[in-house]
Structures are given as C-alpha cells and as structure tokens.
Design a protein around this motif. Structure first.
Motif, PDB file in Angstrom:
ATOM      1  N   HIS A 178     -36.652 113.958  27.714  1.00  0.00           N
ATOM      2  CA  HIS A 178     -37.345 113.313  28.832  1.00  0.00           C
ATOM      3  C   HIS A 178     -38.696 113.973  29.082  1.00  0.00           C
ATOM      4  CE1 HIS A 178     -33.149 112.231  29.650  1.00  0.00           C
ATOM      5  NE2 HIS A 178     -33.674 111.134  30.150  1.00  0.00           N
ATOM      6  N   VAL A 179     -39.622 113.201  29.626  1.00  0.00           N
ATOM      7  CA  VAL A 179     -40.891 113.715  30.137  1.00  0.00           C
ATOM      8  C   VAL A 179     -40.773 113.628  31.647  1.00  0.00           C
ATOM      9  CG1 VAL A 179     -43.373 113.321  30.326  1.00  0.00           C
ATOM     10  CG2 VAL A 179     -42.240 113.010  28.146  1.00  0.00           C
ATOM     11  N   ARG A 180     -41.059 114.735  32.302  1.00  0.00           N
ATOM     12  CA  ARG A 180     -40.891 114.827  33.752  1.00  0.00           C
ATOM     13  C   ARG A 180     -42.251 115.111  34.388  1.00  0.00           C
ATOM     14  NH1 ARG A 180     -36.106 115.973  36.236  1.00  0.00           N
ATOM     15  NH2 ARG A 180     -35.221 116.347  34.171  1.00  0.00           N
ATOM     16  N   TYR A 181     -42.674 114.270  35.333  1.00  0.00           N
ATOM     17  CA  TYR A 181     -43.910 114.482  36.075  1.00  0.00           C
ATOM     18  C   TYR A 181     -43.521 115.147  37.388  1.00  0.00           C
ATOM     19  CZ  TYR A 181     -45.937 111.395  32.652  1.00  0.00           C
ATOM     20  OH  TYR A 181     -46.350 110.844  31.472  1.00  0.00           O
ATOM     21  N   VAL A 182     -44.036 116.376  37.610  1.00  0.00           N
ATOM     22  CA  VAL A 182     -43.656 117.143  38.782  1.00  0.00           C
ATOM     23  C   VAL A 182     -44.878 117.462  39.638  1.00  0.00           C
ATOM     24  CG1 VAL A 182     -41.586 118.130  37.727  1.00  0.00           C
ATOM     25  CG2 VAL A 182     -43.747 119.320  37.476  1.00  0.00           C
ATOM     26  N   ARG A 183     -44.644 117.607  40.939  1.00  0.00           N
ATOM     27  CA  ARG A 183     -45.706 117.883  41.912  1.00  0.00           C
ATOM     28  C   ARG A 183     -45.307 119.094  42.742  1.00  0.00           C
ATOM     29  NH1 ARG A 183     -46.567 116.400  47.212  1.00  0.00           N
ATOM     30  NH2 ARG A 183     -48.736 116.194  47.775  1.00  0.00           N
ATOM     31  N   CYS A 184     -46.259 119.974  43.003  1.00  0.00           N
ATOM     32  CA  CYS A 184     -45.998 121.144  43.826  1.00  0.00           C
ATOM     33  C   CYS A 184     -46.015 120.744  45.301  1.00  0.00           C
ATOM     34  CB  CYS A 184     -47.039 122.239  43.583  1.00  0.00           C
ATOM     35  SG  CYS A 184     -46.818 123.678  44.659  1.00  0.00           S
ATOM     36  N   ALA A 185     -44.935 121.090  46.007  1.00  0.00           N
ATOM     37  CA  ALA A 185     -44.844 120.760  47.430  1.00  0.00           C
ATOM     38  C   ALA A 185     -45.858 121.544  48.266  1.00  0.00           C
ATOM     39  CB  ALA A 185     -43.435 121.042  47.934  1.00  0.00           C
ATOM     40  N   GLY A 186     -46.303 122.705  47.781  1.00  0.00           N
ATOM     41  CA  GLY A 186     -47.225 123.547  48.548  1.00  0.00           C
ATOM     42  C   GLY A 186     -48.683 123.160  48.416  1.00  0.00           C
ATOM     43  N   CYS A 187     -49.161 123.019  47.160  1.00  0.00           N
ATOM     44  CA  CYS A 187     -50.598 122.783  46.954  1.00  0.00           C
ATOM     45  C   CYS A 187     -50.916 121.364  46.492  1.00  0.00           C
ATOM     46  CB  CYS A 187     -51.148 123.782  45.941  1.00  0.00           C
ATOM     47  SG  CYS A 187     -50.566 123.534  44.240  1.00  0.00           S
ATOM     48  N   GLY A 188     -49.896 120.582  46.146  1.00  0.00           N
ATOM     49  CA  GLY A 188     -50.145 119.212  45.699  1.00  0.00           C
ATOM     50  C   GLY A 188     -50.518 119.104  44.232  1.00  0.00           C
ATOM     51  N   GLY A 189     -50.480 120.218  43.493  1.00  0.00           N
ATOM     52  CA  GLY A 189     -50.812 120.197  42.070  1.00  0.00           C
ATOM     53  C   GLY A 189     -49.773 119.433  41.266  1.00  0.00           C
ATOM     54  N   TRP A 190     -50.182 118.893  40.126  1.00  0.00           N
ATOM     55  CA  TRP A 190     -49.301 118.136  39.246  1.00  0.00           C
ATOM     56  C   TRP A 190     -49.138 118.858  37.920  1.00  0.00           C
ATOM     57  CZ3 TRP A 190     -46.740 113.685  40.452  1.00  0.00           C
ATOM     58  CH2 TRP A 190     -47.111 113.047  41.640  1.00  0.00           C
ATOM     59  N   ARG A 191     -47.996 118.633  37.259  1.00  0.00           N
ATOM     60  CA  ARG A 191     -47.731 119.193  35.954  1.00  0.00           C
ATOM     61  C   ARG A 191     -46.791 118.239  35.213  1.00  0.00           C
ATOM     62  NH1 ARG A 191     -44.522 124.746  35.799  1.00  0.00           N
ATOM     63  NH2 ARG A 191     -42.744 123.344  35.760  1.00  0.00           N
ATOM     64  N   VAL A 192     -46.847 118.279  33.885  1.00  0.00           N
ATOM     65  CA  VAL A 192     -45.941 117.491  33.052  1.00  0.00           C
ATOM     66  C   VAL A 192     -44.996 118.456  32.353  1.00  0.00           C
ATOM     67  CG1 VAL A 192     -45.770 115.856  31.133  1.00  0.00           C
ATOM     68  CG2 VAL A 192     -47.730 115.744  32.686  1.00  0.00           C
ATOM     69  N   ASP A 193     -43.694 118.184  32.442  1.00  0.00           N
ATOM     70  CA  ASP A 193     -42.676 119.007  31.791  1.00  0.00           C
ATOM     71  C   ASP A 193     -41.983 118.211  30.702  1.00  0.00           C
ATOM     72  OD1 ASP A 193     -43.229 120.983  33.615  1.00  0.00           O
ATOM     73  OD2 ASP A 193     -41.330 120.813  34.701  1.00  0.00           O
ATOM     74  N   ALA A 194     -41.605 118.908  29.626  1.00  0.00           N
ATOM     75  CA  ALA A 194     -40.787 118.311  28.571  1.00  0.00           C
ATOM     76  C   ALA A 194     -39.365 118.801  28.775  1.00  0.00           C
ATOM     77  CB  ALA A 194     -41.297 118.723  27.201  1.00  0.00           C
ATOM     78  N   ASP A 195     -38.452 117.884  28.907  1.00  0.00           N
ATOM     79  CA  ASP A 195     -37.047 118.180  29.136  1.00  0.00           C
ATOM     80  C   ASP A 195     -36.287 117.720  27.898  1.00  0.00           C
ATOM     81  OD1 ASP A 195     -34.695 118.812  30.402  1.00  0.00           O
ATOM     82  OD2 ASP A 195     -34.834 117.240  31.914  1.00  0.00           O
ATOM     83  N   VAL A 196     -36.268 118.577  26.861  1.00  0.00           N
ATOM     84  CA  VAL A 196     -35.642 118.191  25.595  1.00  0.00           C
ATOM     85  C   VAL A 196     -34.127 118.202  25.726  1.00  0.00           C
ATOM     86  CG1 VAL A 196     -37.559 118.876  24.116  1.00  0.00           C
ATOM     87  CG2 VAL A 196     -35.836 120.550  24.731  1.00  0.00           C
ATOM     88  N   ALA A 197     -33.464 117.496  24.855  1.00  0.00           N
ATOM     89  CA  ALA A 197     -32.012 117.319  24.928  1.00  0.00           C
ATOM     90  C   ALA A 197     -31.271 118.580  24.491  1.00  0.00           C
ATOM     91  CB  ALA A 197     -31.605 116.120  24.090  1.00  0.00           C
ATOM     92  N   THR A 198     -31.404 119.660  25.251  1.00  0.00           N
ATOM     93  CA  THR A 198     -30.684 120.915  25.014  1.00  0.00           C
ATOM     94  C   THR A 198     -30.240 121.463  26.361  1.00  0.00           C
ATOM     95  OG1 THR A 198     -32.632 122.322  25.206  1.00  0.00           O
ATOM     96  CG2 THR A 198     -32.138 121.467  23.013  1.00  0.00           C
ATOM     97  N   ALA A 199     -29.619 122.602  26.346  1.00  0.00           N
ATOM     98  CA  ALA A 199     -29.179 123.237  27.589  1.00  0.00           C
ATOM     99  C   ALA A 199     -30.297 124.033  28.261  1.00  0.00           C
ATOM    100  CB  ALA A 199     -27.992 124.146  27.312  1.00  0.00           C
TER     101      ALA A 199
END
Length: 64
Positions: free
Chosen positions: A32-53
């Motif tokens: 999965h590709v996960r788009y995340v936002r920081c609750a404190g500063c409002g910054g954005w980041r993209v995370d890779a959530d590969v099919a592993t533990a």
C-alpha cells in the motif's frame, strides 16, 4: 528580524516529533501507499506499506 529569529516552514517541521495521521491509503502491487499528515505542523509525507510485518517506511520528505 534577523535570520536567526526566523524559520522556514520546512525547518519548523523538522523541529518537533511528528504525529502522523493517515489521510488515505491506496493498494499497489507490492502493498500500500499511505498518505499521512502531521497533526502538529500540517506537514505531509508518503509512506510505503509493503506486504510484510515491518511498519510503514517513509518514501518522501515532509512537505509543509
């Protein structure tokens, strides 16, 4: 104001511990590709959530 007293938004974003909140998740062929936002500063980041533990890993820098 002097340069030492001012800070860019990107510099301010790197000063605190981010509290990432998932905005959206999209399935890919390897996980999965996960788009995340920081609750404190409002910054954005993209995370890779590969099919592993393993936990999601950042694949981008913080964007403010």
């Amino acid at each position: 104001m002097t340069a030492s007293r001012t800070r860019s938004a990107a510099a301010a974003a790197s000063v605190h511990e981010h509290g990432w909140i998932t905005a959206s998740v999209h399935a890919t062929s390897v996980g999965h590709v996960r788009y995340v936002r920081c609750a404190g500063c409002g910054g954005w980041r993209v995370d890779a959530d590969v099919a592993t533990a393993a936990p999601p890993a950042a694949v981008s820098r913080v964007v403010v």
